[in-house]
Design a protein around this motif. Structure first.
Motif, short mmCIF file in Angstrom:
data_model
loop_
_atom_site.label_atom_id
_atom_site.label_comp_id
_atom_site.label_asym_id
_atom_site.label_seq_id
_atom_site.Cartn_x
_atom_site.Cartn_y
_atom_site.Cartn_z
N GLY A 234 -31.79 -12.68 -1.65
CA GLY A 234 -30.66 -12.74 -0.73
C GLY A 234 -29.81 -13.98 -0.95
N TYR A 235 -30.46 -15.13 -1.09
CA TYR A 235 -29.72 -16.36 -1.33
C TYR A 235 -28.95 -16.28 -2.64
CZ TYR A 235 -28.52 -21.11 -2.45
OH TYR A 235 -27.81 -22.24 -2.82
N TRP A 236 -29.58 -15.73 -3.66
CA TRP A 236 -28.94 -15.60 -4.97
C TRP A 236 -27.63 -14.83 -4.85
CZ3 TRP A 236 -30.73 -11.21 -8.59
CH2 TRP A 236 -30.04 -11.26 -9.80
N PHE A 237 -27.65 -13.70 -4.17
CA PHE A 237 -26.44 -12.88 -4.05
C PHE A 237 -25.46 -13.46 -3.05
CE2 PHE A 237 -27.30 -10.01 -7.18
CZ PHE A 237 -26.54 -8.86 -7.13
N LEU A 238 -25.95 -14.00 -1.93
CA LEU A 238 -25.06 -14.62 -0.95
C LEU A 238 -24.29 -15.78 -1.59
CD1 LEU A 238 -24.49 -14.72 2.28
CD2 LEU A 238 -25.87 -16.79 2.12
N HIS A 239 -25.00 -16.60 -2.32
CA HIS A 239 -24.38 -17.76 -2.99
C HIS A 239 -23.36 -17.30 -4.03
CE1 HIS A 239 -24.22 -21.20 -5.83
NE2 HIS A 239 -24.23 -21.88 -4.71
N ALA A 240 -23.72 -16.30 -4.83
CA ALA A 240 -22.79 -15.81 -5.86
C ALA A 240 -21.54 -15.22 -5.22
CB ALA A 240 -23.47 -14.75 -6.72
N GLY A 241 -21.71 -14.44 -4.16
CA GLY A 241 -20.56 -13.84 -3.50
C GLY A 241 -19.69 -14.87 -2.80
N LEU A 242 -20.32 -15.80 -2.10
CA LEU A 242 -19.56 -16.83 -1.38
C LEU A 242 -18.78 -17.71 -2.35
CD1 LEU A 242 -19.07 -17.76 1.51
CD2 LEU A 242 -20.99 -19.35 1.24
N GLY A 243 -19.37 -18.01 -3.49
CA GLY A 243 -18.66 -18.79 -4.51
C GLY A 243 -17.42 -18.09 -5.01
N LYS A 244 -17.50 -16.77 -5.15
CA LYS A 244 -16.34 -16.00 -5.61
C LYS A 244 -15.29 -15.86 -4.51
CE LYS A 244 -18.85 -13.21 -9.02
NZ LYS A 244 -20.24 -13.58 -8.84
N ILE A 245 -15.73 -15.78 -3.27
CA ILE A 245 -14.80 -15.62 -2.15
C ILE A 245 -14.05 -16.91 -1.86
CG2 ILE A 245 -14.66 -15.21 0.36
CD1 ILE A 245 -17.06 -13.24 -0.04
N THR A 246 -14.76 -18.03 -1.87
CA THR A 246 -14.15 -19.31 -1.49
C THR A 246 -13.60 -20.11 -2.66
OG1 THR A 246 -16.27 -20.47 -1.59
CG2 THR A 246 -15.63 -19.50 0.54
N GLY A 247 -13.97 -19.75 -3.87
CA GLY A 247 -13.53 -20.50 -5.05
C GLY A 247 -12.20 -20.00 -5.59
N GLU A 248 -12.03 -20.19 -6.87
CA GLU A 248 -10.84 -19.68 -7.55
C GLU A 248 -10.75 -18.17 -7.34
OE1 GLU A 248 -8.55 -21.45 -9.47
OE2 GLU A 248 -9.54 -23.22 -8.67
N PRO A 249 -9.53 -17.62 -7.33
CA PRO A 249 -9.42 -16.16 -7.17
C PRO A 249 -10.25 -15.43 -8.23
CG PRO A 249 -7.26 -17.18 -7.01
CD PRO A 249 -8.23 -18.27 -7.42
N PHE A 250 -11.06 -14.49 -7.76
CA PHE A 250 -11.98 -13.76 -8.64
C PHE A 250 -11.25 -12.62 -9.33
CE2 PHE A 250 -14.84 -10.13 -9.28
CZ PHE A 250 -15.73 -10.69 -10.17
#
Length: 175
Positions: free
Chosen positions: A35-51
């Protein structure tokens, strides 16, 4: 809270309570890590540079059995736009569901679907067919198959609700 399982393997039927002892803790830990692995990956894409999945899709290796599909998806604007929304938010929601233990089987199913696409799309089989994407897929299979949300998760509470008891088919999404 007991979580019993009944399986049949090679003609032998086994009953066990996996919510007690080491097995339950390992299963909860597996659910939380995945869960952390996917939450972290998704949150990084949402809050970071446009995916954008355009580069990944357009440059799939020739060895990938999905190369043609990925090239078509990269060249189809509505599908690329959908992919650019679904990957980050899907990863985030899958991870959140696993961490809180809600709708775990549903989250594990969609996490497994994403991992199949990642596994076949990356086609990094230079050292054999076993790689990190395959291990990720197996993590989702384990978490979903063993109904990991029933142990220290919200699914144990949700399954007791009258709404779910009146609709037994909903238990296939929980666990």
């Amino acid at each position: 809270m007991p979580a019993n399982a009944q399986i049949e393997m090679l003609g032998n039927r086994m009953d066990f309570d996996y919510s007690r002892g080491v097995t339950g803790y390992v299963l909860v830990l597996t659910r939380l890590i995945t869960g952390y692995w996917f939450l972290h990956a998704g949150l990084g894409k949402i809050t970071g540079e446009p995916f954008s999945a355009a580069g990944y899709l357009a440059n799939a290796p020739a060895a990938s059995p999905l190369q043609g599909f990925f090239a078509w998806a990269a060249a189809t604007p509505w599908l690329l736009d959908l992919t650019n929304v679904m990957i980050p938010w899907g990863e985030f929601l899958i991870g959140l569901g696993l961490i809180v233990g809600a709708l775990v089987r549903l989250a594990a199913f969609f996490g497994g679907v994403l991992m199949v696409f990642f596994y076949l799309g990356n086609a990094e089989w230079g050292h054999g067919v076993v790689n990190g994407d395959l291990f990720g897929l197996m993590m989702f299979v384990i978490v979903g198959t063993l109904a990991a949300g029933r142990i220290l998760g919200l699914d144990a509470i949700i399954e007791k609700m009258e709404f779910v008891r009146q609709r037994p088919a909903l238990k296939y999404l929980l666990g």
